[in-house]
Motif scaffolding. Structure first.
Motif, PDB file in Angstrom:
ATOM      1  N   GLN A 158       0.826  -1.191   0.000  1.00 52.47           N
ATOM      2  CA  GLN A 158       0.000   0.000   0.000  1.00 52.47           C
ATOM      3  C   GLN A 158       0.863   1.245   0.000  1.00 52.47           C
ATOM      4  OE1 GLN A 158      -3.036   0.501   2.841  1.00 52.47           O
ATOM      5  NE2 GLN A 158      -3.689  -1.625   2.716  1.00 52.47           N
TER       6      GLN A 158
ATOM      7  N   SER B 172      -5.993  -9.670  -1.430  1.00 50.06           N
ATOM      8  CA  SER B 172      -5.795  -8.691  -0.363  1.00 50.06           C
ATOM      9  C   SER B 172      -4.881  -7.556  -0.809  1.00 50.06           C
ATOM     10  CB  SER B 172      -5.193  -9.384   0.851  1.00 50.06           C
ATOM     11  OG  SER B 172      -3.984  -9.996   0.465  1.00 50.06           O
ATOM     12  N   ASN B 173      -4.094  -7.796  -1.834  1.00 49.29           N
ATOM     13  CA  ASN B 173      -3.135  -6.785  -2.269  1.00 49.29           C
ATOM     14  C   ASN B 173      -3.705  -5.950  -3.416  1.00 49.29           C
ATOM     15  OD1 ASN B 173      -0.933  -5.722  -4.024  1.00 49.29           O
ATOM     16  ND2 ASN B 173       0.295  -6.461  -2.312  1.00 49.29           N
ATOM     17  N   PRO B 174      -3.756  -4.627  -3.236  1.00 50.70           N
ATOM     18  CA  PRO B 174      -4.410  -3.780  -4.246  1.00 50.70           C
ATOM     19  C   PRO B 174      -3.753  -3.858  -5.613  1.00 50.70           C
ATOM     20  CG  PRO B 174      -3.249  -2.448  -2.613  1.00 50.70           C
ATOM     21  CD  PRO B 174      -3.271  -3.842  -2.094  1.00 50.70           C
ATOM     22  N   VAL B 177      -4.966  -6.817  -7.421  1.00 52.02           N
ATOM     23  CA  VAL B 177      -6.325  -6.552  -7.905  1.00 52.02           C
ATOM     24  C   VAL B 177      -6.261  -5.738  -9.194  1.00 52.02           C
ATOM     25  CG1 VAL B 177      -8.529  -5.466  -7.345  1.00 52.02           C
ATOM     26  CG2 VAL B 177      -7.216  -6.581  -5.549  1.00 52.02           C
ATOM     27  N   LYS B 206     -15.356  -3.993  -4.215  1.00 51.52           N
ATOM     28  CA  LYS B 206     -13.958  -4.402  -4.054  1.00 51.52           C
ATOM     29  C   LYS B 206     -13.042  -3.491  -4.849  1.00 51.52           C
ATOM     30  CE  LYS B 206     -15.009  -9.226  -3.347  1.00 51.52           C
ATOM     31  NZ  LYS B 206     -15.415 -10.391  -4.157  1.00 51.52           N
ATOM     32  N   THR B 209     -12.586  -0.165  -3.240  1.00 46.63           N
ATOM     33  CA  THR B 209     -11.686  -0.227  -2.090  1.00 46.63           C
ATOM     34  C   THR B 209     -10.234  -0.254  -2.556  1.00 46.63           C
ATOM     35  OG1 THR B 209     -13.380  -1.571  -1.079  1.00 46.63           O
ATOM     36  CG2 THR B 209     -11.281  -1.433   0.069  1.00 46.63           C
ATOM     37  N   ALA B 210      -9.970  -1.086  -3.547  1.00 47.16           N
ATOM     38  CA  ALA B 210      -8.595  -1.177  -4.054  1.00 47.16           C
ATOM     39  C   ALA B 210      -8.157   0.155  -4.655  1.00 47.16           C
ATOM     40  CB  ALA B 210      -8.497  -2.285  -5.093  1.00 47.16           C
ATOM     41  N   GLU B 213      -6.045   2.395  -2.641  1.00 47.14           N
ATOM     42  CA  GLU B 213      -4.777   1.920  -2.102  1.00 47.14           C
ATOM     43  C   GLU B 213      -3.720   1.597  -3.150  1.00 47.14           C
ATOM     44  OE1 GLU B 213      -6.265  -1.352   0.000  1.00 47.14           O
ATOM     45  OE2 GLU B 213      -7.081  -0.153   1.639  1.00 47.14           O
ATOM     46  N   CYS B 214      -4.102   1.487  -4.408  1.00 43.47           N
ATOM     47  CA  CYS B 214      -3.095   0.986  -5.341  1.00 43.47           C
ATOM     48  C   CYS B 214      -2.319   2.112  -6.021  1.00 43.47           C
ATOM     49  CB  CYS B 214      -3.708   0.043  -6.355  1.00 43.47           C
ATOM     50  SG  CYS B 214      -4.908   0.801  -7.395  1.00 43.47           S
TER      51      CYS B 214
END
Lengths: 442, 957
Positions: A158, B172-174, B177, B206, B209-210, B213-214
């Motif tokens: 992140q 779980s990792n943006p 995704v 989803k 949300t990603a 964060e990415c």
């Protein structure tokens, strides 16, 4: 997506060629050279379509970078990527020049492999890249597995722009507010357009994973606080009233990817974990209540067909205690100028025939002062019917304040795991206002 | 470090030297050698001969060397497929390496080796990597699925990688995704009908949300993917918008533009009275303006997009005119785009400022820019009426500069201003005429000539002026010639006495000495008009012209909608739909904006509705007979575009005719009531042949007795026999066994019970059993696609033939083919994939509800321009008109009306294609004459040829 990426020198010789997609053939390399680099005319568009293949190009000094595709790619992304590519290369080996590219071609291929996968841009933060793509290129095998997985988690994490475990003996940060003030003024002194585009550049040397909060005299925030906490603020200062000078209206701002945008959107607070070292925290733009540091008053008189009289007055418009530097006024002259005589009160002025302009330079000038230049321009008689276009008079300068009126109110640093507090961090703030396109028509 | 030395080796025998070095025992020397190889590769030298030697270097623990070897492999594996297999083992091994960087490197490179034989070996390592514990490996593997799909789509599907990829959307990792989204979007593009990117509120959540964060790039992938989603209602739409708006503050312009795209699209669904709608509109302006402070290339992309946005939602930027003012050192491409947007934003409120700017620009250096600025002044005049006067005076000022191209451009726009505000600014004509000599561009000359012709009565020396142009008539461009012809005819109609000679001259220049059919045709039309009915000529030629519209060069609304869905992409830069510049199957689905919440979609084609009603309606609905007949006659009167004019008479006859004609024309022009000209003309036989008689191509029905026509006209209704089933051509061999390793396919198309079927006979002429048949179509003109999989249930043993019927639908991707009814097919079996192309009779696509209501038919027939009409002959057909009619009805070509004139039966027919294109036809059957004539009218004239072929095929079988 991006099908291939080529780098050429000014002659059109290929220095780097990396193809990502099967639909891009070797002939694409030549197509761009023939149709764009060797084209007779000036480039009319940064996007060129040759035989159903699209080429995006940017130029850095005399190096051409071209991205190629046959698909309907996101064009803005391609250009952003090309700029990023330039940034990354500069961070690795300095200026982008033919020599540097040739000297580092293996490195460039390695970078291209990492930051572009099947034409999709991947993490391109130099900070992260430098942990595992090194000039020596052999770090990969020396480092331990634990370190490697740390690298990968950082690259994909992140907070891809900062690695864990940074330590400084002295926690220090530098904030530079760099503004460029742009003006277009009519000969009569009417402001046709004026805006400031500013950048907040930060150099952070902080240990651990510090959480930062940045505050400035943003009108929206100040007004909100004024309403909310009028009782405690009103006594201390006149912030509450939001009087013109204390707060500024920001038209728009954009942030480095470390800033939590959703938080800014909802609370207008700027919070982030900064990258290590130098980076650009934000950019902003204002158009209201701009302090124009200089006013240019031109007077051009045509005396007959072979003579022009030009008089230009500049007035500085800021506190007398401040000093402007690197002042340069550029007065264009017609193409058929045969001779120029200049008299100026201050500084040095010279006619530069190759640039078709009189360049007047003043090293320093205090606020609320005035200076003047007058010139007589001799013209060769021509039978060219077309009138001289009279390009605007442009100006360059640097002043030690922010013409937009922006003030940094605070930059708080919190690091809960390590034992240093906001007070232990040494902070430096500096304001520099520079001229952008600062023109007065004459 | 001086790697540049590798670029300088240009010796002979270099390859041998390199070979030796590559096989050296010393690591350093090896590495140096590989670097040299890569450098040679970069500059375009062929170093594929070194393949085995380079691959030998692959087994190394030196990461840099490994990367170099991989780079080489990617470039040359395709040309050396057999050798490339040698690399497989290393890949498989590297995918197990404890170092995640090496695992990722292996999986990344693996996908770039485009060798079919290898791909199968790579599936297992890829599968492992997709589930790797390290996100760096997973995100690389996600992209690798897209790579593999590009090489072998079937393999990816069979191996179930698509499902794994879908699972990664919940990773779980943006970054994983984001890459999974990118890969899925790309794969989905080549399968437009699959539900691959199954976007539902959960997945959307989803993605959103990603999004927070990415990386910046990941955000772009996700936003671009979001833009393809259609929210279920306005509430969902609003909540997505709320979560996307923070992206507008991102430093990366592409993130901003992609966010704008999502917002522009989803905004369509929000009710306009919603508070949030207004807020959103306000939020869009600042980031768009900020884009203009980016680097010039990005500014260009932004401006092209803003151009679209301004057309779709002018309110967003209406107060931001100033930021589009051109800066002196903007690159030219930015200047031109800014100018475009300035004109679009010009309004009464800001026109003064805009005009001042434009005047400034008109004195700049770049010719294109100056021209565009001048043109812009004209467009302002047309757009903002209040400013017209000021614009005209500005233009006059510019004309005074005498700069050649400025003058010419100014004259062109002044012509438009005259058309918009007739009888207002004609006082400037005198100034314009002064500049006549300096005009050397066709457009400007044509404009000036138009002005002279249009205002001939106010220009004393109009005849002289026009005559001066006439001298070099044949050297002028067509544009100028046509304009000159019209202008002189206008002049003649206005001042007949003095200009007889001139008009004769121009008519003969146009009709006799010119090779240009347009010019000749127009010449003849005027000539005929003037000779037969000068009063009518006056009415036609000097008719009041419709005012020109305010906004010029707006993008057509459906295209604009599509382009809005492509904001930020190349399509939005080119202002063209992706199908116009993208080859192959990618990115050609036409995107549409979602409908707004309140108002339903407006009915796009009224035809469909009415036609559907008609098919059941009794044929008794007869409109007023007189009208109908009149209409039919009118429609006959317009000669089809393809008919050639009367053969030009010999030149001597022509001269005579011309004299005569003008005499006659003049008489009646001079004020007598319009006497029939026939008498006048009768005296000249040459004339009669040329002009007096109706042109040969005019249908004979012109003179037909009216009542007879009427009677016959409506007796059709019940007379039509039962449909005998659509015509289906016999099977022909599409794929000979020779070309397909023993598989022979012959087939045909049929329409059965409203379903198009592809009927095939698969014959196995090989020695082994064939199984696993599958079929795919390339994109085609009408979107034909298999409605289901190819059902071949049993294996086909050698020498066995089986019949299969594959139902088709027409919802597949569309691409215009040449010829139109061409279909490219790929058939796969256990042996290989085979390609062939075949042509389907377009009559398969005639739908059952293709019967048009009579009135609609008439209106449509008249509405379609004559240019779209085409005429064909069907030879040797011995059917009566009724038999033909029922036969055609079997193939869904419906007869709407019939009438008989002079023993010639005229059938008016309609048919509709699956994509909603109507084709109207007139079929003429002369008793005893085996040659039929079909005239086809259609808004899409491209189909005419195919439809005609169907006519021929149906009638003859």
């Amino acid at each position: 997506m991006i099908g291939g990426l080529f780098i050429y020198n000014h002659k059109g010789e290929v220095l780097i060629s990396r193809v990502y997609r099967d639909d891009i053939g070797r002939n694409a390399v030549d197509a761009f050279r023939v149709n764009v680099i060797h084209a007779r005319q000036q480039v009319r568009s940064p996007v060129t379509n040759i035989a159903r293949t699209s080429f995006f190009h940017v130029k850095r000094s005399n190096i051409w970078l071209a991205a190629v595709t046959k698909q309907n790619v996101n064009a803005a992304m391609v250009f952003e990527f090309l700029y990023k590519m330039c940034d990354v290369m500069t961070a690795y080996f300095g200026k982008i020049s033919e020599e540097n590219i040739k000297n580092n071609f293996v490195l460039i291929y390695e970078l291209l492999d990492e930051i572009l996968d099947f034409g999709y841009p991947q993490n391109s933060e130099t900070g992260a890249l430098k942990t595992f793509i090194t000039q020596q290129g052999i770090k990969g095998q020396v480092s331990k597995t634990k370190e490697q997985s740390q690298i990968t988690s950082q690259v994909t994490g992140q907070i891809g722009w900062r690695r864990e475990g940074i330590k400084y003996r002295r926690n220090e940060l530098f904030l530079d507010v760099l503004e460029s003030v742009n003006l277009l003024m009519s000969p009569q002194g009417q402001v046709l357009s004026a805006h400031v585009s500013g950048r907040v550049v930060m150099k952070s040397y902080l240990s651990g994973m510090p959480e930062c909060k940045f505050g400035m005299n943003d009108k929206i925030v100040i007004d909100k606080q004024g309403k909310g906490g009028a009782s405690d603020d009103a006594g201390k200062s006149d912030l509450g009233g939001g009087s013109g000078k204390q707060s500024i209206a920001i038209d728009d701002c954009t942030f480095h990817q470390c800033v939590r945008l959703s938080k800014f959107d909802s609370e207008r607070s700027i919070s982030f974990i900064p990258p290590d070292g130098e980076y650009e925290l934000m950019r902003y733009r204002t158009t209201k209540d701009i302090i124009l540091p200089f006013r240019v008053i031109p007077l051009v008189r045509e005396v007959g067909r072979t003579k022009l009289e030009v008089k230009v007055v500049i007035k500085s418009n800021f506190k007398p205690s401040l000093l402007a530097q690197k002042i340069e006024v550029r007065i264009p002259t017609p193409l058929n100028t045969s001779g120029v005589q200049v008299i100026c009160m201050k500084g040095k002025a010279k006619y530069k025939a190759s640039e078709n302009a009189i360049v007047w330079k003043i090293k320093r000038m205090a606020g609320m002062k005035e200076s003047q230049i007058s010139a007589e321009i001799e013209l060769l008689p021509t039978n060219d019917k077309k009138k001289w276009a009279r390009p605007p008079i442009s100006m360059n300068f640097e002043v030690p304040f922010a013409p937009s009126g922006l003030k940094v109110r605070y930059l708080k640093v919190f690091e809960s795991k390590l034992n240093y507090s906001d007070h232990d961090v040494i902070k430096w703030v500096r304001y520099i206002g520079r001229s952008g396109i600062y023109e007065t028509r004459c | 470090m001086t790697d540049s030395k590798y670029f300088t080796t240009t010796k002979k025998g270099e390859i041998f030297e390199l070979k030796a070095e590559l096989n050296s025992d010393k690591k350093e020397k090896k590495k140096e050698a590989v670097k040299k190889v890569i450098a040679s590769m970069t500059v375009g030298k062929d170093v594929s001969a070194l393949f085995p030697d380079v691959v030998n270097c692959m087994q190394t623990d030196n990461l840099e060397l490994k990367k170099l070897v991989y780079l080489y492999l990617m470039n040359y594996a395709k040309s050396q497929p057999d050798m490339a297999i040698m690399a497989v083992n290393t890949f498989v091994k590297d995918c197990e390496d404890p170092n995640p960087l090496i695992r990722a490197l292996a999986v990344r490179t693996m996908g770039c080796i485009r060798v079919d034989k290898i791909t199968e070996y790579l599936c297992e390592p890829l599968r492992k990597c997709l589930k790797d514990e390290d996100p760096y490996v997973r995100k690389t593997a996600a992209v690798c699925v897209a790579k593999l799909h590009d090489i072998n789509a079937q393999l990816v599907e069979d191996q179930g990688f698509l499902d794994t990829l879908k699972d990664l959307i919940s990773d779980s990792n943006p970054m994983v995704v984001a890459n999974a989204v990118a890969a899925l979007s790309e794969i989905a593009e080549s399968h437009p009908n699959s539900n691959l990117l199954d976007l539902n509120p959960q997945t959307i959540n989803k993605l959103l949300t990603a999004l927070n964060e990415c990386t910046e790039w990941g955000q772009i992938f996700i936003l671009d993917c979001l833009a393809n989603y259609t929210p279920r209602d306005d509430r969902e739409s609003q909540s997505i918008c709320e979560r996307v708006t923070p992206r507008l503050s991102h430093a990366n312009s592409a993130v901003v533009l992609s966010a704008v795209k999502v917002l522009m699209k989803f905004m369509e669904m929000l009710p306009k009275d919603l508070d949030y709608y207004g807020t959103l509109l306000k939020k869009l302006a600042p980031p768009l303006v900020t884009l203009l402070s980016a680097e010039p290339e990005l500014q260009y992309v932004a401006l092209r997009n803003i151009n679209l946005i301004v057309q779709r939602r002018p309110e967003i930027l209406k107060h931001e005119m100033k930021v589009f003012f051109v800066k002196y050192n903007d690159p030219i491409y930015v200047k031109l785009e800014k100018l475009d947007i300035m004109i679009r934003l010009a309004s009464q409120a800001n026109i003064a400022q805009v005009l001042a700017e434009l005047k400034e620009y008109a004195t700049e250096v770049d010719v294109d820019f100056v021209r565009k600025a001048v043109r812009a002044i004209g467009r302002c005049a047309i757009k903002v009426e209040q400013s017209a006067e000021r614009c005209v005076s500005t233009l006059l000022d510019l004309i005074q500069t005498k700069v050649n191209y400025v003058v010419q451009e100014a004259i062109v726009v002044i012509k438009d201003i005259f058309r918009k505000y007739p009888n207002k600014y004609e006082s400037v004509i005198a100034t314009l005429c002064e500049n006549l000599d300096s005009l050397d561009e066709p457009e400007a000359r044509a404009a000036m000539i138009w002005i002279v012709g249009e205002y001939a009565e106010r220009i004393d020396n109009a005849d002289e002026l026009l005559e001066s142009f006439l001298e070099g008539f044949h050297d002028e461009s067509t544009q100028v010639q046509l304009q000159l012809l019209t202008a002189i005819v206008k002049l003649f109609l206005k001042k007949p006495t003095e200009t007889q000679e001139l008009v004769q001259q121009v008519l003969s220049l146009a009709t006799q000495d010119s090779d240009n059919p347009d010019l000749r045709d127009r010449g003849y039309i005027y000539w005929r008009l003037l000779s037969t009915d000068p009063v009518a000529a006056k009415e036609v030629v000097l008719a009041e012209k419709p005012l020109i519209s305010e906004e010029t060069d707006l993008i057509e609304p459906t295209l604009l909608e599509e382009l809005i869905c492509h904001i930020g992409t190349l399509a939005s830069v080119y202002h063209k739909p992706p199908s116009a510049f993208v080859e192959g199957s990618r990115g050609v689905q036409h995107k549409r904006l979602p409908g707004s919440a309140g108002s339903g979609e407006s009915v796009e084609s009224p035809d469909t509705g009415s036609a559907a009603g008609v098919s059941d309606a009794p044929p008794a609905v007869i409109p007023s007979q007189g009208d109908l007949l009149g209409d039919l006659l009118n429609l006959d009167l317009a000669p089809p575009a393809t008919t050639t004019g009367p053969p030009p008479p010999t030149s001597s006859g022509m001269q005579m005719g011309a004299m005569d004609l003008l005499g006659g024309g003049l008489d009646s022009l001079m004020g007598d009531e319009s006497e029939p000209l026939g008498g006048d003309l009768g005296g000249s036989p040459a004339m009669g042949a040329g002009f007096g008689a109706p042109p040969a191509a005019m249908p004979a029905s012109f003179n037909a007795p009216v009542s007879g026509g009427l009677d016959d006209l409506f007796d059709l209704g019940g007379g039509v026999g039962m449909p005998s089933g659509a015509y289906s051509p016999p099977k022909s061999i599409w794929l000979p066994a020779m070309k397909a390793k023993g598989l022979e396919i012959s087939g045909t198309f049929a329409r059965r019970a409203g379903v198009v079927q592809m009927e095939m006979t698969l014959t196995n002429k090989a020695m082994s059993v064939m199984t696993d048949f599958a079929i795919q179509f390339n994109r085609n003109s009408f979107g034909l696609a298999p409605a289901g999989p190819l059902q071949v249930l049993t294996p086909v043993s050698p020498n066995q033939s089986i019949e299969v019927a594959l139902p088709l639908n027409t919802v597949g991707p569309v691409m215009k083919m040449e010829p139109l009814n061409n279909l490219q097919v790929a058939v796969k079996n256990n042996i290989d994939v085979f390609y062939f192309s075949c042509q389907y009779p377009i009559s398969m696509l005639f739908v059952e509800d293709g019967k048009m209501e009579r009135q609609v038919f008439l209106a449509t027939w008249k509405d379609i321009p004559n240019d779209n009409e085409s005429q064909f002959q069907i030879k040797d057909c011995h059917l009566s008109s009724d038999a033909a009619s029922s036969k055609l009805q079997g193939s869904n070509i419906f007869t709407i009306a019939k009438r008989t004139v002079d023993g010639q039966d005229m059938l008016y027919q309609s048919t509709k294609l699956t994509n909603g294109i109507w084709v109207l036809a007139e079929l003429r059957v002369q008793a005893g004459n085996p040659n039929y004539t079909v005239s086809l009218k259609c808004r899409a004239p491209e189909v005419a040829q195919c439809v005609f072929q169907s006519y021929e095929a149906v009638l003859k079988n």
